[in-house]
Design a protein around this motif. Structure first.
Motif, short mmCIF file in Angstrom:
data_model
loop_
_atom_site.label_atom_id
_atom_site.label_comp_id
_atom_site.label_asym_id
_atom_site.label_seq_id
_atom_site.Cartn_x
_atom_site.Cartn_y
_atom_site.Cartn_z
N ALA A 195 0.83 -1.21 0.00
CA ALA A 195 0.00 0.00 0.00
C ALA A 195 0.87 1.26 0.00
O ALA A 195 0.55 2.24 -0.68
N PHE A 196 1.95 1.24 0.75
CA PHE A 196 2.85 2.39 0.77
C PHE A 196 3.45 2.62 -0.61
O PHE A 196 3.59 3.77 -1.06
N ALA A 197 3.81 1.53 -1.28
CA ALA A 197 4.34 1.67 -2.64
C ALA A 197 3.31 2.30 -3.56
O ALA A 197 3.64 3.14 -4.41
N GLY A 198 2.04 1.92 -3.39
CA GLY A 198 0.98 2.52 -4.19
C GLY A 198 0.84 4.00 -3.95
O GLY A 198 0.65 4.79 -4.90
N VAL A 199 0.95 4.42 -2.70
CA VAL A 199 0.86 5.84 -2.37
C VAL A 199 2.02 6.61 -2.99
O VAL A 199 1.84 7.71 -3.52
N ILE A 255 -2.08 1.53 -11.22
CA ILE A 255 -1.00 0.85 -10.51
C ILE A 255 -1.17 1.02 -9.00
O ILE A 255 -1.08 0.06 -8.22
N ALA A 256 -1.45 2.26 -8.58
CA ALA A 256 -1.65 2.54 -7.15
C ALA A 256 -2.87 1.79 -6.62
O ALA A 256 -2.85 1.24 -5.52
N LEU A 257 -3.95 1.77 -7.42
CA LEU A 257 -5.16 1.06 -7.01
C LEU A 257 -4.87 -0.42 -6.80
O LEU A 257 -5.29 -1.02 -5.80
N GLY A 258 -4.11 -1.01 -7.72
CA GLY A 258 -3.77 -2.42 -7.58
C GLY A 258 -2.91 -2.69 -6.36
O GLY A 258 -3.14 -3.66 -5.63
#
Length: 298
Positions: free
Chosen positions: A136-140, A280-283
């Protein structure tokens, strides 16, 4: 109705409906922002929802005015945190898109997990939860970085406000979990948050010098009505009913559907650009929530 150990078709159907409502909420806020100042809009929403939830509690003869149970202080704190959260959410959508905002907002479960390390040591973090948080942090990072690369844009302000709102949402959840509110009936816990924000947000709006209601169109009022009745009233009560009758761990695994619906609603209803970093962030955030909420083996 005795508690169940699994989710039946009715529960799954209701969960999908609730996630869709919560996802569309960001669109409704943006539409109403076109005619009502954001903080005042949040206050009006809380005022209407307070009346609805109180009427529901009264019809079921739920006593929400007995303060001898030790809930008053944490209830007021939860209400102030709730007010701050929604002031930030409504204000953030003046800067950022609904499809981006809902992804940032649904990082809240990971703020809860981090806070639980210190406040709830008995709920030790499992490896899967740390992996989920990392995803999740990577998505943010991916989503926030997209706006930083745009010259002259200020959407990053809204992104940061949404992250701050997620932090306050997490703080509200922890306040409930570590205090007497964890033993209170759900209607009472919800009313603390709605009633305190109903009092605080209009004063905050006045202090900020907001213009108030400046373009009261049918679309603006309809969007506010949807938020008040469908989101803050019916959907929250529906969620509490599910929590009472079904396993919380199985329910929480559906939370990743809300940002999915939010992204789709922003694109379909508002015509917001759905760029590759958004998906990408959503995934990454959705996968992180799903992995973190998977039940432990054995």
């Amino acid at each position: 109705m005795p508690p169940k150990t699994h989710l039946d078709r009715f529960a799954v159907g209701l969960l999908v409906v609730l996630c869709a409502i919560w996802g569309v909420q960001q669109v409704a806020i943006k539409l109403a922002n076109a005619g009502i100042s954001p903080v005042l809009q949040a206050g009006l929403r809380s005022i209407g929802a307070t009346v609805l939830v109180w009427a529901w509690a009264a019809s079921r003869r739920v006593n929400v005015f007995d303060f001898r149970d030790g809930t008053l202080a944490p209830g007021l704190l939860a209400g102030l945190l709730f007010a701050g959260e929604f002031a930030l959410i409504f204000g953030a959508l003046e800067f950022t898109s609904a499809s981006r905002g809902v992804i940032f907002l649904y990082t809240a479960p990971f703020f809860v997990a981090l806070g639980a390390v210190w406040l709830l040591p008995q709920e030790a973090m499992r490896r899967a939860q740390w992996v989920g948080m990392a995803l999740a942090f990577a998505g943010v990072v991916v989503l926030f970085g997209e706006n930083l690369l745009l010259p002259g844009g200020d959407a990053w302000i809204g992104d940061l406000m949404m992250l701050a709102a997620a932090l306050l949402w997490g703080a509200t959840t922890l306040t409930v979990k570590v205090s007497a509110l964890s033993r209170a009936v759900p209607e009472k816990t919800l009313l603390y948050q709605l009633a305190v924000s109903a009092l605080a947000l209009p004063f905050l709006s006045a202090g900020l010098g907001e213009p108030g209601i400046f373009a009261p169109t049918l679309q603006v009022w309809g969007s506010l009505l949807f938020q008040t009745v469908a989101v803050a009233g019916a959907s929250y009560l529906g969620w509490f009913w599910l929590v009472r009758h079904y396993p919380a761990t199985r329910l929480s695994s559906f939370s990743f559907l809300t940002p999915v619906f939010g992204v789709l609603a922003g694109g379909l209803l508002l015509g917001e650009p759905l760029t590759p970093p958004v998906f990408i962030a959503l995934g990454l955030v959705g996968a992180g929530i799903w992995i973190a909420n998977r039940p432990a083996k054995g």
